[in-house]
Scaffold this motif. Sequence first.
Motif, PDB file in Angstrom:
ATOM      1  N   LYS A   1      -0.573   1.762  -9.303  1.00 49.25           N
ATOM      2  CA  LYS A   1      -0.684   1.429  -7.935  1.00 49.25           C
ATOM      3  C   LYS A   1      -1.809   0.643  -7.673  1.00 49.25           C
ATOM      4  CE  LYS A   1       1.446   5.452  -5.823  1.00 49.25           C
ATOM      5  NZ  LYS A   1       1.522   6.621  -4.941  1.00 49.25           N
ATOM      6  N   LYS A   2      -2.748   0.948  -8.570  1.00 43.26           N
ATOM      7  CA  LYS A   2      -4.160  -0.045  -8.401  1.00 43.26           C
ATOM      8  C   LYS A   2      -4.200  -1.236  -9.458  1.00 43.26           C
ATOM      9  CE  LYS A   2      -6.941   3.469  -6.021  1.00 43.26           C
ATOM     10  NZ  LYS A   2      -5.816   4.284  -5.796  1.00 43.26           N
ATOM     11  N   ASN A   3      -3.134  -1.422  -9.930  1.00 42.64           N
ATOM     12  CA  ASN A   3      -2.977  -2.555 -10.882  1.00 42.64           C
ATOM     13  C   ASN A   3      -3.804  -2.480 -11.872  1.00 42.64           C
ATOM     14  OD1 ASN A   3      -1.946  -4.961 -11.982  1.00 42.64           O
ATOM     15  ND2 ASN A   3      -3.451  -6.233 -10.717  1.00 42.64           N
ATOM     16  N   LEU A   4      -4.233  -1.466 -12.538  1.00 41.42           N
ATOM     17  CA  LEU A   4      -5.444  -1.257 -13.443  1.00 41.42           C
ATOM     18  C   LEU A   4      -5.160  -1.355 -14.862  1.00 41.42           C
ATOM     19  CD1 LEU A   4      -6.726   2.102 -11.943  1.00 41.42           C
ATOM     20  CD2 LEU A   4      -7.927  -0.255 -11.712  1.00 41.42           C
TER      21      LEU A   4
ATOM     22  N   GLU B   1      -0.045   6.082 -10.910  1.00 39.79           N
ATOM     23  CA  GLU B   1      -1.348   5.819 -10.282  1.00 39.79           C
ATOM     24  C   GLU B   1      -2.028   4.748 -10.723  1.00 39.79           C
ATOM     25  OE1 GLU B   1      -1.835   7.563  -7.434  1.00 39.79           O
ATOM     26  OE2 GLU B   1       0.111   8.199  -7.721  1.00 39.79           O
TER      27      GLU B   1
ATOM     28  N   ILE C   1      -8.419   8.474  -9.775  1.00 38.02           N
ATOM     29  CA  ILE C   1      -7.841   7.189  -9.464  1.00 38.02           C
ATOM     30  C   ILE C   1      -6.849   7.416  -8.242  1.00 38.02           C
ATOM     31  CG2 ILE C   1      -8.441   5.840 -11.375  1.00 38.02           C
ATOM     32  CD1 ILE C   1      -5.564   6.073 -12.275  1.00 38.02           C
TER      33      ILE C   1
ATOM     34  N   ARG D   1     -12.140  -0.381  -9.761  1.00 37.92           N
ATOM     35  CA  ARG D   1     -12.372  -1.628 -10.883  1.00 37.92           C
ATOM     36  C   ARG D   1     -13.921  -2.019 -11.050  1.00 37.92           C
ATOM     37  NH1 ARG D   1      -7.653  -4.437 -11.255  1.00 37.92           N
ATOM     38  NH2 ARG D   1      -8.654  -6.161 -11.919  1.00 37.92           N
TER      39      ARG D   1
ATOM     40  N   ARG E   1     -10.399   3.140  -2.282  1.00 33.78           N
ATOM     41  CA  ARG E   1     -10.707   1.848  -2.585  1.00 33.78           C
ATOM     42  C   ARG E   1     -10.496   1.317  -4.112  1.00 33.78           C
ATOM     43  NH1 ARG E   1     -16.641   3.694  -0.828  1.00 33.78           N
ATOM     44  NH2 ARG E   1     -16.051   5.194  -2.214  1.00 33.78           N
ATOM     45  N   GLU E   2      -9.696   0.420  -4.233  1.00 28.55           N
ATOM     46  CA  GLU E   2      -9.338  -0.297  -5.514  1.00 28.55           C
ATOM     47  C   GLU E   2     -10.630  -1.108  -5.973  1.00 28.55           C
ATOM     48  OE1 GLU E   2      -6.259  -3.667  -7.493  1.00 28.55           O
ATOM     49  OE2 GLU E   2      -5.727  -2.581  -5.678  1.00 28.55           O
TER      50      GLU E   2
END
Length: 207
Positions: free
Chosen positions: A100-103, A97, A65, A75, A70-71
């Motif tokens: 950073k991608k709001n996962l 990390e 990730i 997702r 590309r988030e």
Amino acid sequence: MKTLFLCSYFAEVASLFKTFADQHQLEKKVLFIPTAGNVEGYTAYIDEARAVFADLQFEVEVLDIAEEARENVVREKMLQTPCLYISGGNTFYLLQELKKKNLLPLIRERIHQGMVYLGESAGAIITSKDIFYNHIMDDKRLASDLTEYSALSVVDFSVLPHWKEFPFEKSSQQTAAAYDGQLKLLKLTNQQAVLVTGHTTVTENVQ
């Protein structure tokens, strides 16, 4: 209903995972996140974990990730996978990390929707409410952009991996000494796994 398999060392508990996979009739497809190992010098355990899945004839899709910019791609893969595996490594870098991608909200939602979560060491630690307690074992300076330590909060305990195991004998016991009274620490040796099914939590040992 949430279903989790958490451990210190995935390759060491391969027999427990095989039983777990059979009992839960897992779809043999896993999204494999090795990201926590990016800042570690030793990462053989990541290849060993992949070998376990290969031996059990799982279709493995590896996704770093941190490298995938590309988030939306990340997702979408998490939305599609029936099983998510997150490797060991540096817990703070991993959390950085993921944030950073709001996962975190997506992973939490998918777990409650029925996606099976498989976590090894750092991947197990982030299921707790907050990972700060692991600062004795892991160097949080490797995650310079991480400003707070709230994690997935999908279990009511905090995994303390590698309990009295080389080379973490000292750091695991120091962590226990510092946090046993504050947190519900679940100490796992490299030969143990904790299985969470709904509201039931069971720790099992390799025979």
